[in-house]
Write a protein that holds these residues in place. Structure first.
Motif, PDB file in Angstrom:
ATOM      1  N   TYR A   1       0.922  -1.113  -0.055  1.00 46.73           N
ATOM      2  CA  TYR A   1       0.106  -0.188   0.073  1.00 46.73           C
ATOM      3  C   TYR A   1       0.923   1.212  -0.010  1.00 46.73           C
ATOM      4  CZ  TYR A   1      -3.888   2.932   0.973  1.00 46.73           C
ATOM      5  OH  TYR A   1      -5.183   3.867   1.319  1.00 46.73           O
ATOM      6  N   ARG A   2       2.013   1.073   0.526  1.00 40.26           N
ATOM      7  CA  ARG A   2       2.903   2.195   0.698  1.00 40.26           C
ATOM      8  C   ARG A   2       3.483   2.956  -0.690  1.00 40.26           C
ATOM      9  NH1 ARG A   2       6.369  -0.151   4.694  1.00 40.26           N
ATOM     10  NH2 ARG A   2       8.097   0.306   3.157  1.00 40.26           N
ATOM     11  N   PHE A   3       3.671   1.721  -1.608  1.00 40.27           N
ATOM     12  CA  PHE A   3       4.126   1.672  -2.940  1.00 40.27           C
ATOM     13  C   PHE A   3       3.185   2.036  -3.996  1.00 40.27           C
ATOM     14  CE2 PHE A   3       7.503  -0.347  -0.791  1.00 40.27           C
ATOM     15  CZ  PHE A   3       8.444   0.238  -1.210  1.00 40.27           C
ATOM     16  N   ALA A   4       1.815   1.690  -3.612  1.00 40.81           N
ATOM     17  CA  ALA A   4       0.919   1.547  -4.693  1.00 40.81           C
ATOM     18  C   ALA A   4      -0.210   3.003  -4.594  1.00 40.81           C
ATOM     19  CB  ALA A   4      -0.311   0.380  -4.573  1.00 40.81           C
ATOM     20  N   ARG A   5      -0.750   2.926  -5.788  1.00 38.08           N
ATOM     21  CA  ARG A   5      -1.605   4.264  -5.893  1.00 38.08           C
ATOM     22  C   ARG A   5      -2.692   3.932  -5.387  1.00 38.08           C
ATOM     23  NH1 ARG A   5      -0.732   7.545 -11.532  1.00 38.08           N
ATOM     24  NH2 ARG A   5       1.664   7.739 -11.486  1.00 38.08           N
ATOM     25  N   ASN A   6      -3.342   2.899  -5.351  1.00 40.48           N
ATOM     26  CA  ASN A   6      -4.682   2.469  -4.846  1.00 40.48           C
ATOM     27  C   ASN A   6      -4.581   1.120  -4.418  1.00 40.48           C
ATOM     28  OD1 ASN A   6      -5.132   0.794  -7.239  1.00 40.48           O
ATOM     29  ND2 ASN A   6      -5.345   2.686  -8.334  1.00 40.48           N
ATOM     30  N   ARG A   7      -5.684   0.950  -3.767  1.00 41.28           N
ATOM     31  CA  ARG A   7      -5.929  -0.620  -3.167  1.00 41.28           C
ATOM     32  C   ARG A   7      -5.801  -1.720  -4.139  1.00 41.28           C
ATOM     33  NH1 ARG A   7      -6.812  -2.609   1.756  1.00 41.28           N
ATOM     34  NH2 ARG A   7      -7.635  -4.397   2.022  1.00 41.28           N
ATOM     35  N   GLU A   8      -6.177  -1.511  -5.320  1.00 39.83           N
ATOM     36  CA  GLU A   8      -6.206  -2.526  -6.346  1.00 39.83           C
ATOM     37  C   GLU A   8      -4.776  -2.674  -6.656  1.00 39.83           C
ATOM     38  OE1 GLU A   8      -8.357   0.413  -6.623  1.00 39.83           O
ATOM     39  OE2 GLU A   8     -10.052  -0.870  -5.899  1.00 39.83           O
ATOM     40  N   ASP A   9      -3.799  -1.753  -6.838  1.00 38.36           N
ATOM     41  CA  ASP A   9      -2.744  -1.915  -7.157  1.00 38.36           C
ATOM     42  C   ASP A   9      -1.804  -2.561  -6.110  1.00 38.36           C
ATOM     43  OD1 ASP A   9      -2.709  -0.693  -9.876  1.00 38.36           O
ATOM     44  OD2 ASP A   9      -1.562   1.103  -9.240  1.00 38.36           O
ATOM     45  N   ALA A  10      -2.176  -2.283  -4.830  1.00 36.57           N
ATOM     46  CA  ALA A  10      -1.521  -2.885  -3.986  1.00 36.57           C
ATOM     47  C   ALA A  10      -1.736  -4.457  -3.795  1.00 36.57           C
ATOM     48  CB  ALA A  10      -1.949  -2.151  -2.372  1.00 36.57           C
ATOM     49  N   GLU A  11      -2.990  -4.614  -4.055  1.00 32.19           N
ATOM     50  CA  GLU A  11      -3.510  -5.881  -3.795  1.00 32.19           C
ATOM     51  C   GLU A  11      -2.904  -6.929  -5.107  1.00 32.19           C
ATOM     52  OE1 GLU A  11      -7.907  -5.723  -4.006  1.00 32.19           O
ATOM     53  OE2 GLU A  11      -7.735  -5.423  -1.897  1.00 32.19           O
ATOM     54  N   ASP A  12      -2.812  -6.335  -6.339  1.00 30.31           N
ATOM     55  CA  ASP A  12      -1.903  -7.049  -7.278  1.00 30.31           C
ATOM     56  C   ASP A  12      -0.570  -7.113  -6.974  1.00 30.31           C
ATOM     57  OD1 ASP A  12      -4.207  -6.911  -8.846  1.00 30.31           O
ATOM     58  OD2 ASP A  12      -3.625  -5.258 -10.099  1.00 30.31           O
ATOM     59  N   MET A  13      -0.031  -6.140  -6.263  1.00 29.42           N
ATOM     60  CA  MET A  13       1.514  -6.297  -6.056  1.00 29.42           C
ATOM     61  C   MET A  13       1.682  -7.536  -4.947  1.00 29.42           C
ATOM     62  SD  MET A  13       2.649  -2.112  -5.552  1.00 29.42           S
ATOM     63  CE  MET A  13       2.679  -1.289  -6.733  1.00 29.42           C
ATOM     64  N   LEU A  14       0.523  -7.363  -3.977  1.00 29.21           N
ATOM     65  CA  LEU A  14       0.351  -8.477  -2.901  1.00 29.21           C
ATOM     66  C   LEU A  14       0.645 -10.138  -3.452  1.00 29.21           C
ATOM     67  CD1 LEU A  14       0.596  -8.954   0.241  1.00 29.21           C
ATOM     68  CD2 LEU A  14      -1.929  -9.141  -0.145  1.00 29.21           C
ATOM     69  N   GLN A  15      -0.488  -9.985  -4.339  1.00 30.66           N
ATOM     70  CA  GLN A  15      -0.714 -11.329  -5.005  1.00 30.66           C
ATOM     71  C   GLN A  15       0.604 -11.799  -5.801  1.00 30.66           C
ATOM     72  OE1 GLN A  15      -3.864 -11.467  -7.790  1.00 30.66           O
ATOM     73  NE2 GLN A  15      -4.034 -13.755  -7.429  1.00 30.66           N
ATOM     74  N   GLU A  16       1.344 -10.752  -6.669  1.00 26.38           N
ATOM     75  CA  GLU A  16       2.362 -11.283  -7.335  1.00 26.38           C
ATOM     76  C   GLU A  16       3.713 -11.607  -6.301  1.00 26.38           C
ATOM     77  OE1 GLU A  16       3.711  -8.227 -10.224  1.00 26.38           O
ATOM     78  OE2 GLU A  16       1.871  -7.707 -10.621  1.00 26.38           O
ATOM     79  N   GLY A  17       3.718 -10.719  -5.215  1.00 28.46           N
ATOM     80  CA  GLY A  17       4.617 -10.910  -4.374  1.00 28.46           C
ATOM     81  C   GLY A  17       4.505 -12.304  -3.806  1.00 28.46           C
ATOM     82  N   PHE A  18       3.333 -12.877  -3.188  1.00 30.83           N
ATOM     83  CA  PHE A  18       3.157 -14.293  -2.773  1.00 30.83           C
ATOM     84  C   PHE A  18       3.236 -15.233  -3.692  1.00 30.83           C
ATOM     85  CE2 PHE A  18       1.765 -12.225   1.011  1.00 30.83           C
ATOM     86  CZ  PHE A  18       2.224 -12.870   2.370  1.00 30.83           C
ATOM     87  N   ILE A  19       3.013 -15.149  -4.866  1.00 29.13           N
ATOM     88  CA  ILE A  19       3.299 -15.754  -5.782  1.00 29.13           C
ATOM     89  C   ILE A  19       5.018 -16.273  -5.910  1.00 29.13           C
ATOM     90  CG2 ILE A  19       3.608 -16.506  -8.486  1.00 29.13           C
ATOM     91  CD1 ILE A  19       0.749 -14.970  -8.459  1.00 29.13           C
ATOM     92  N   ARG A  20       5.662 -15.249  -5.858  1.00 26.80           N
ATOM     93  CA  ARG A  20       7.329 -15.348  -5.711  1.00 26.80           C
ATOM     94  C   ARG A  20       7.851 -15.845  -4.504  1.00 26.80           C
ATOM     95  NH1 ARG A  20      10.057  -9.805  -7.054  1.00 26.80           N
ATOM     96  NH2 ARG A  20      11.822 -11.345  -7.113  1.00 26.80           N
ATOM     97  N   VAL A  21       6.953 -15.391  -3.260  1.00 25.59           N
ATOM     98  CA  VAL A  21       7.472 -16.102  -2.061  1.00 25.59           C
ATOM     99  C   VAL A  21       7.189 -17.815  -2.085  1.00 25.59           C
ATOM    100  CG1 VAL A  21       6.857 -16.490   0.147  1.00 25.59           C
ATOM    101  CG2 VAL A  21       6.852 -14.230  -0.516  1.00 25.59           C
ATOM    102  N   PHE A  22       6.191 -18.077  -2.671  1.00 21.30           N
ATOM    103  CA  PHE A  22       5.869 -19.560  -2.774  1.00 21.30           C
ATOM    104  C   PHE A  22       6.706 -20.401  -3.903  1.00 21.30           C
ATOM    105  CE2 PHE A  22       1.332 -18.316  -1.251  1.00 21.30           C
ATOM    106  CZ  PHE A  22       1.649 -18.699   0.033  1.00 21.30           C
ATOM    107  N   THR A  23       6.950 -19.566  -5.042  1.00 20.03           N
ATOM    108  CA  THR A  23       7.966 -20.221  -5.985  1.00 20.03           C
ATOM    109  C   THR A  23       9.456 -20.242  -5.319  1.00 20.03           C
ATOM    110  OG1 THR A  23       8.116 -18.200  -7.259  1.00 20.03           O
ATOM    111  CG2 THR A  23       6.557 -19.869  -7.964  1.00 20.03           C
ATOM    112  N   GLN A  24       9.963 -19.316  -4.560  1.00 16.13           N
ATOM    113  CA  GLN A  24      11.249 -19.220  -3.937  1.00 16.13           C
ATOM    114  C   GLN A  24      11.475 -19.486  -2.522  1.00 16.13           C
ATOM    115  OE1 GLN A  24      12.498 -14.873  -4.773  1.00 16.13           O
ATOM    116  NE2 GLN A  24      11.750 -14.995  -7.135  1.00 16.13           N
ATOM    117  N   ILE A  25      10.444 -20.166  -2.294  1.00 20.42           N
ATOM    118  CA  ILE A  25      10.570 -20.592  -0.503  1.00 20.42           C
ATOM    119  C   ILE A  25      11.761 -21.340  -0.334  1.00 20.42           C
ATOM    120  CG2 ILE A  25       9.028 -22.450  -0.555  1.00 20.42           C
ATOM    121  CD1 ILE A  25       7.896 -20.847   2.062  1.00 20.42           C
TER     122      ILE A  25
END
Length: 194
Positions: free
Chosen positions: A34-58
């Protein structure tokens, strides 16, 4: 589930462990996005992309340091990549007012986590906001920021200085802080509760 059990379950691609990890860390990581995003939708997109990376790089987590810190680094890098991919970091900014402000290192109050201040940070142009978040909140050096954002180190320093000046101006305008009578005193406005 313990953190170790969650980690072991995620390494085995167990959906229950993945859900537990997401449930445990997603609220904090959404705040980062949320600190980086312009709005909640962007923040949620970033979060989803981030957790995909977390799971693939764990499998790369080596139990050196905090697991949450490792996740946070992935989320921050995902946010930066998202901004680059959508060319939002390169948005033009108006710096005419920022040049005229005198900036002191202590001009941004230490109450950076307060909701009102975070909302003011989100009002900054994307370049300023990104560098301020990375340097002042996430603790990256200007050299690291320059590498992440593909900019010069001096540009990172300049963006940070301008971000502080602009943030100070916004905080004063919104009466979250009051300009001091003396240079060394900053006061939070009395009506603000942190």
């Amino acid at each position: 589930m313990t953190e170790e059990a969650i980690l072991q379950g995620c390494l085995k691609n167990q959906p229950a462990a993945q859900q537990e990890l997401y449930s445990k860390y997603s609220p904090k990581m959404l705040a980062v996005c949320y600190r980086f995003a312009r709005n909640r939708e962007d923040a949620e997109d970033m979060l989803q992309e981030g957790f995909i990376r977390v799971f693939t790089q764990i499998h790369q987590f080596q139990s050196k340091g905090s697991f949450e810190g490792w996740i946070r680094r992935i989320i921050v890098h995902t946010c930066i990549n998202h901004l680059k991919k959508h060319k939002k970091f390169n948005d033009s900014v108006d710096i005419s007012q920022a040049h005229t402000l005198q900036v002191r290192e202590d001009s941004v109050p230490s109450i950076i986590q307060a909701k009102q201040v975070v909302e003011c940070i989100r009002m900054l142009p994307i370049g300023y906001r990104t560098v301020l978040n990375l340097f002042a909140i996430d603790g990256y050096t200007h050299r690291e920021i320059a590498q992440m954002l593909d900019i010069e180190e001096s540009t990172s320093r300049s963006q940070y200085t301008r971000a502080k000046a602009m943030l100070e101006q916004i905080l004063v305008q919104k009466k979250i802080i009051i300009r001091p009578q003396r240079q060394d005193e900053w006061v939070a406005a009395a009506h603000v509760r942190f």
